[in-house]
Design a protein around this motif. Structure first.
Motif, PDB file in Angstrom:
ATOM      1  N   LEU A 118     -25.217  26.661  65.081  1.00  0.00           N
ATOM      2  CA  LEU A 118     -25.276  26.057  66.191  1.00  0.00           C
ATOM      3  C   LEU A 118     -24.109  27.261  66.989  1.00  0.00           C
ATOM      4  O   LEU A 118     -24.122  28.042  67.941  1.00  0.00           O
ATOM      5  CB  LEU A 118     -26.037  25.064  66.517  1.00  0.00           C
ATOM      6  N   LEU A 119     -23.138  26.097  66.405  1.00  0.00           N
ATOM      7  CA  LEU A 119     -21.518  26.753  67.042  1.00  0.00           C
ATOM      8  C   LEU A 119     -21.271  28.088  66.739  1.00  0.00           C
ATOM      9  O   LEU A 119     -20.854  28.594  67.225  1.00  0.00           O
ATOM     10  CB  LEU A 119     -20.271  25.742  66.028  1.00  0.00           C
ATOM     11  N   ILE A 167     -27.844  22.632  72.747  1.00  0.00           N
ATOM     12  CA  ILE A 167     -27.110  23.025  71.831  1.00  0.00           C
ATOM     13  C   ILE A 167     -26.837  21.259  71.553  1.00  0.00           C
ATOM     14  O   ILE A 167     -27.315  20.836  70.711  1.00  0.00           O
ATOM     15  CB  ILE A 167     -26.377  23.720  71.476  1.00  0.00           C
ATOM     16  N   ALA A 168     -26.371  20.787  72.399  1.00  0.00           N
ATOM     17  CA  ALA A 168     -25.846  19.619  72.741  1.00  0.00           C
ATOM     18  C   ALA A 168     -26.644  18.621  72.725  1.00  0.00           C
ATOM     19  O   ALA A 168     -26.815  17.733  72.126  1.00  0.00           O
ATOM     20  CB  ALA A 168     -25.319  18.904  73.834  1.00  0.00           C
ATOM     21  N   LEU A 169     -28.200  18.562  73.084  1.00  0.00           N
ATOM     22  CA  LEU A 169     -29.301  18.408  72.937  1.00  0.00           C
ATOM     23  C   LEU A 169     -29.729  18.058  71.489  1.00  0.00           C
ATOM     24  O   LEU A 169     -30.513  17.071  70.873  1.00  0.00           O
ATOM     25  CB  LEU A 169     -30.228  18.418  73.677  1.00  0.00           C
ATOM     26  N   TYR A 171     -27.639  19.076  68.729  1.00  0.00           N
ATOM     27  CA  TYR A 171     -27.105  17.323  68.415  1.00  0.00           C
ATOM     28  C   TYR A 171     -26.559  16.782  67.880  1.00  0.00           C
ATOM     29  O   TYR A 171     -26.928  15.144  67.297  1.00  0.00           O
ATOM     30  CB  TYR A 171     -25.401  17.682  69.011  1.00  0.00           C
ATOM     31  N   GLY A 172     -27.736  16.037  69.904  1.00  0.00           N
ATOM     32  CA  GLY A 172     -28.020  14.186  70.002  1.00  0.00           C
ATOM     33  C   GLY A 172     -28.918  13.712  69.463  1.00  0.00           C
ATOM     34  O   GLY A 172     -28.726  12.973  68.308  1.00  0.00           O
ATOM     35  N   SER A 173     -30.280  15.297  68.091  1.00  0.00           N
ATOM     36  CA  SER A 173     -30.987  14.054  67.725  1.00  0.00           C
ATOM     37  C   SER A 173     -30.429  14.544  66.400  1.00  0.00           C
ATOM     38  O   SER A 173     -31.184  13.481  65.828  1.00  0.00           O
ATOM     39  CB  SER A 173     -32.484  14.473  68.208  1.00  0.00           C
ATOM     40  N   GLN A 174     -29.788  15.073  65.921  1.00  0.00           N
ATOM     41  CA  GLN A 174     -29.725  15.959  64.630  1.00  0.00           C
ATOM     42  C   GLN A 174     -28.142  15.288  64.000  1.00  0.00           C
ATOM     43  O   GLN A 174     -28.493  14.698  62.946  1.00  0.00           O
ATOM     44  CB  GLN A 174     -30.467  17.015  64.095  1.00  0.00           C
ATOM     45  N   GLY A 175     -27.567  15.011  65.168  1.00  0.00           N
ATOM     46  CA  GLY A 175     -26.460  14.745  64.266  1.00  0.00           C
ATOM     47  C   GLY A 175     -25.598  15.673  63.440  1.00  0.00           C
ATOM     48  O   GLY A 175     -24.529  15.283  62.849  1.00  0.00           O
ATOM     49  N   THR A 176     -25.918  16.572  63.817  1.00  0.00           N
ATOM     50  CA  THR A 176     -25.294  18.122  62.689  1.00  0.00           C
ATOM     51  C   THR A 176     -26.004  19.006  63.754  1.00  0.00           C
ATOM     52  O   THR A 176     -26.590  19.305  64.282  1.00  0.00           O
ATOM     53  CB  THR A 176     -25.578  17.931  61.618  1.00  0.00           C
ATOM     54  N   PHE A 177     -24.491  20.315  63.476  1.00  0.00           N
ATOM     55  CA  PHE A 177     -25.099  21.634  64.382  1.00  0.00           C
ATOM     56  C   PHE A 177     -24.857  22.643  62.757  1.00  0.00           C
ATOM     57  O   PHE A 177     -26.102  23.670  63.232  1.00  0.00           O
ATOM     58  CB  PHE A 177     -23.595  22.523  64.629  1.00  0.00           C
ATOM     59  N   LEU A 192     -35.673  15.069  72.073  1.00  0.00           N
ATOM     60  CA  LEU A 192     -34.780  15.405  72.717  1.00  0.00           C
ATOM     61  C   LEU A 192     -34.720  16.938  71.989  1.00  0.00           C
ATOM     62  O   LEU A 192     -34.026  17.721  72.580  1.00  0.00           O
ATOM     63  CB  LEU A 192     -33.389  14.460  72.032  1.00  0.00           C
TER      64      LEU A 192
END
Lengths: 433, 77
Positions: A118-119, A167-169, A171-177, A192
């Motif tokens: 996602l980055l 993207i931030a949400l 990341y919050g649920s998955q812990g990875t991009f 999330l």
């Protein structure tokens, strides 16, 4: 990787070419040669010859699909430069910078079409958008161009904010991009993740001008200098759709039940708004910007169907759409009068030009034997293959029939109405001959 | 500018989530660092975006000697 690195380098080269060369002709030649080299480099990468060996695994994957689309995008840009660079010189003094920005946009397109994280998606979309804000406002003395640039900037950065929130949400649920590392069993249950997905859906729709997020499109396309409108409405838009398909096929593929109904509604809204509003336009440029919204509806079928037929159809559709629209905008940028009446009697005085315009318009309308027909056919076939929402396909066919009306208005004006010869600029006339 | 505010709120959220990830698997020392890295990218992009945006506003000011958005209605017809 070849195209990405080289296009960034060529962008810098073009910036300096404005300092080194005094004449626009030399800058133009440099730009076109650089674009040809870029195309060849991309073709070489498709054959397996890589100039640069960086480890970008987890961030980007230059698979054959991405490379093929990059090839189409670079080729279309080459055609675009060959046809419209004369017009581009007239926009302002900074011709070299416009070309440099176009190369930077190509770099953004190669990132957007081949992201794995996602980055990189975010960076690619931003590298496309920021040069476009500048190109929109490049006609500095023209208030319409200023207004379009400001509107585009505000809308674009607003949608960037929404995208980052998504993207931030996630990341919050998955812990990875990284898309490959995401846990799909977990994601189906996580609110999330679903919220983040919807944010990303809205943000991508903003960038791709899909209804109900299309409000900036007509104003921006109308206000921007015509040469750059043609670039924005075609190559950039197609690239955003490739990114859209990669995102929703890769990161959210398992959640298809959640988003497919949203996308179906958005397709219907886009086709309806784009086609019906285009019918009532008086200016051909504005009509074309609404027609590009309508075409976005068809491109969105690629996201909706999400099978191999849709992916191939998206390539064909974007190639056909890009070339046809670039052709029409090239003709339009030679006109002084953008209304339908401005086209009156064009066929009598410029038969070749009128014939080319006719073919481009027929292709956009999707008349059989043109590339546009094949594109529409593949997209609808892919949608039928998914097996549900047949009403959507029927609706799309009806809307394509509506689109024939406003495309044929231009053809009718060219062939069956009398007009004045002096509507074309004298300089432009010389170029056509 | 409100856009800066939006982007900064996302930065804050990302840092918070990265702290959450780091707390979740404490065994892995690098857990959550990519969230913090993303923040730097957002900062860079926001700076680029704001510089372009301010340039657009300056360009407008040169033409109409005002930054009142009510002047911007020429495309609505």
């Amino acid at each position: 990787m070849n195209a990405l690195v080289l296009s960034a380098i060529f962008g810098v080269v073009m910036m300096f070419s404005g300092v080194v060369f005094q004449k626009n002709a030399a800058i133009k030649t440099t730009g076109i040669v650089a674009m040809i080299l870029l195309f060849l480099a991309n073709c070489m990468e498709m054959r397996g010859i890589k100039f640069f060996k960086f480890d970008v695994s987890g961030f980007m994957a230059f698979d054959s699909y991405a490379l093929f689309f990059n090839g189409i995008a670079i080729f279309a840009t080459l055609i675009y430069l060959l046809i419209t660079s004369n017009q581009m010189e007239k926009v302002g003094k900074n011709f070299a910078d416009y070309l440099a920005l176009i190369f930077f946009i190509i770099a953004g397109i190669t990132i957007t079409t081949s992201f794995k994280s996602l980055l990189t998606l975010f960076l690619g979309i931003e590298i496309i958008s920021i040069p476009l804000y500048i190109l929109t406002g490049s006609d500095k003395k023209n208030l319409k161009s200023n207004e379009a640039a400001l509107k585009y900037f505000l809308m674009g950065s607003f949608s960037t904010g929404i995208m980052l929130m998504g993207i931030a949400l996630i990341y919050g649920s998955q812990g990875t991009f990284t898309i490959d590392k995401m846990d799909f069993v977990l994601s189906a249950k996580s609110n999330l993740h679903i919220a983040g997905m919807l944010f990303l859906l809205f943000a991508m729709s903003f960038k791709a001008s899909v209804a109900p997020f299309h409000f900036w499109t007509p104003d921006v396309y109308d206000g921007a200098p015509t040469v750059f409108t043609s670039f924005m409405a075609t190559i950039v838009k197609a690239a955003v759709f490739i990114g859209f398909v990669r995102l929703f096929g890769g990161a959210f593929g398992r959640l298809e039940e959640t988003w497919s109904i949203w996308v179906a509604i958005m397709i219907a809204a886009t086709l309806f708004v784009g086609n019906i509003t285009a019918v009532f336009q008086q200016s051909v440029k504005r009509m074309l910007s609404y027609s590009s919204i309508a075409q976005a509806g068809f491109l969105l079928f690629g996201v909706y169907a999400m099978n191999d037929a849709a992916r191939e159809g998206l390539l064909i559709y974007s190639a056909a759409y890009c070339l046809a629209t670039i052709g029409i905008f090239a003709v339009l940028s030679k006109m002084t009068d953008y209304s339908f009446e401005g086209f009156n009697g064009l066929a009598k005085h410029q038969p070749v030009l009128a014939f080319t315009t006719t073919i481009c318009l027929l292709s956009l309308a999707g008349i059989p034997l043109t590339a546009g027909f094949l594109g529409k056919f593949y997209m609808l076939k892919a949608a039928i293959m998914t097996g549900h929402h047949l009403w959507l396909v029927i609706f799309a066919v009806v809307m394509a029939a509506v689109s024939v009306y406003y495309y044929f208005r231009v053809i009718q004006a060219m062939y069956f109405k009398e007009g004045l010869f002096n509507l074309l600029r004298p300089a432009a006339l010389k170029n056509i001959r | 500018m409100c856009i800066e505010l939006m982007l900064n709120s996302v930065n804050l959220l990302l840092v918070a989530f990265s702290k959450m990830q780091a707390a979740k698997d404490a065994a892995v020392t690098v857990a959550g660092t990519d969230g913090q890295l993303f923040v730097f990218f957002i900062m860079v992009v926001a700076a680029a975006e704001v510089s372009v945006g301010l340039a657009i506003i300056v360009m407008m000011y040169r033409n109409i000697h005002s930054v009142d958005i009510n002047f911007l209605n020429r495309l609505k017809h």
